[in-house]
Design an enzyme around this catalytic site. Sequence first.
Site, mmCIF file in Angstrom:
data_model
loop_
_atom_site.group_PDB
_atom_site.id
_atom_site.type_symbol
_atom_site.label_atom_id
_atom_site.label_comp_id
_atom_site.label_asym_id
_atom_site.label_seq_id
_atom_site.Cartn_x
_atom_site.Cartn_y
_atom_site.Cartn_z
ATOM 1 N N LYS A 162 9.506 -7.569 6.460
ATOM 2 C CA LYS A 162 8.205 -7.976 6.652
ATOM 3 C C LYS A 162 7.851 -8.911 7.779
ATOM 4 O O LYS A 162 7.129 -8.915 8.574
ATOM 5 C CB LYS A 162 7.568 -8.518 5.404
ATOM 6 C CG LYS A 162 7.477 -7.102 4.445
ATOM 7 C CD LYS A 162 6.805 -7.713 3.022
ATOM 8 C CE LYS A 162 6.770 -6.520 2.107
ATOM 9 N NZ LYS A 162 6.506 -6.873 0.706
ATOM 10 N N GLN B 235 5.750 -12.117 -3.233
ATOM 11 C CA GLN B 235 6.729 -10.905 -3.231
ATOM 12 C C GLN B 235 6.906 -10.704 -4.862
ATOM 13 O O GLN B 235 7.255 -11.584 -5.511
ATOM 14 C CB GLN B 235 8.108 -11.110 -2.431
ATOM 15 C CG GLN B 235 8.865 -9.876 -2.636
ATOM 16 C CD GLN B 235 8.608 -8.618 -1.874
ATOM 17 O OE1 GLN B 235 7.656 -8.719 -0.875
ATOM 18 N NE2 GLN B 235 8.889 -7.527 -2.316
ATOM 19 N N ASP C 30 -1.995 -7.612 0.120
ATOM 20 C CA ASP C 30 -1.501 -6.553 -0.638
ATOM 21 C C ASP C 30 -2.575 -5.754 -1.297
ATOM 22 O O ASP C 30 -2.109 -4.798 -1.822
ATOM 23 C CB ASP C 30 -0.605 -7.238 -1.599
ATOM 24 C CG ASP C 30 0.690 -7.093 -1.669
ATOM 25 O OD1 ASP C 30 1.316 -6.121 -0.846
ATOM 26 O OD2 ASP C 30 1.662 -7.788 -2.098
HETATM 27 N N1 GUN Z 1 7.688 -5.666 -4.127
HETATM 28 C C1 GUN Z 1 7.826 -4.334 -4.095
HETATM 29 N N2 GUN Z 1 6.798 -3.858 -3.231
HETATM 30 C C2 GUN Z 1 5.782 -4.558 -3.054
HETATM 31 C C3 GUN Z 1 4.744 -4.769 -2.123
HETATM 32 O O1 GUN Z 1 4.224 -3.777 -1.728
HETATM 33 N N3 GUN Z 1 4.144 -5.937 -2.419
HETATM 34 C C4 GUN Z 1 4.623 -7.017 -2.909
HETATM 35 N N4 GUN Z 1 4.112 -8.115 -2.925
HETATM 36 N N5 GUN Z 1 5.799 -7.012 -3.520
HETATM 37 C C5 GUN Z 1 6.240 -5.876 -3.777
#
Ligand code: GUN
Length: 280
Positions: free
Chosen positions: A49, A93, A116
Amino acid sequence: MAVLIKGKDLSAKIVEKIRQEVLNQERKPTLVVIIVGNNPASRIYVSKKKHTAELAGFNSRVIELEESINQEDLEKQIEILNLDTNVNGILVQLPLPKHINAYAIIEKILPQKDVDGLHPVNIGRLAIGLKPYAISCTPYGIIKLLEENNIEIEGKHAVIIGRSNIVGKPLSYLLLNRNATVTVCHSKTKNLPEIASQADILVAAVGIPKFVKADWIKEEAVVIDVGINRMEDGKLLGDVDFEEVEKKAGYITPVPGGVGPMTIAMLLSNTLELFKLQNL
Ligand code: GUN
């Protein structure tokens, strides 16, 4: 043989378009990602990311916190970022350690900075057909893949296997809002193969390698594989038995290179949108 839906190509196109747009801005969007503890998969996702955000010309910061952090201190960290006008998007995350109440943490993020799209305000707005500040990245990416491939949604029967707050539920709202007939299946669903075999659009988001078999698939169905299962040999496998299912499906997403890259592209797209909203 199914047409391959290449998320990797569309994602690269979207990231490049975002990069071009940011290039012309005096100020850059800023994304902050919080990671708690040492989950190896989370570390890989977070570094991807950050890397892609920088590729697009964003400011990107990762805040690494100890596994032992308590609820109060994590919430304080989010409050600081909420108040920082230089921060446009905040992502925590997941998963978080068991002693942390993840729902309460997500609820602390300002909905206007929730890249998100997981805050109840954003999920709620999506559920009632209003525009959220941000749409959950993986479901939003799936919609973009369907649109890019001119796959009709209206009137189609979409079956989603998996009811998570991060994929299954928000995707069900996105598809419903586009007039699909949506069935959401989960671990207690009876006759899963029979329901799956009625799907015009089948989405697998269960986290079990090769869970979806060829005899669950309607001829020419669109099969979207959200699974990212890392095997002991390091290989990534989806939730769909790709080799067999691709012989029967009309369209299919590969793993890797399907849905995964779209999640990051939509994260950047959300960050840019929130940045613009905050700088009106
Ligand atoms: N863990 C796995 N996929 C995601 C996501 O799209 N966002 C977040 N915050 N954590 C994740």
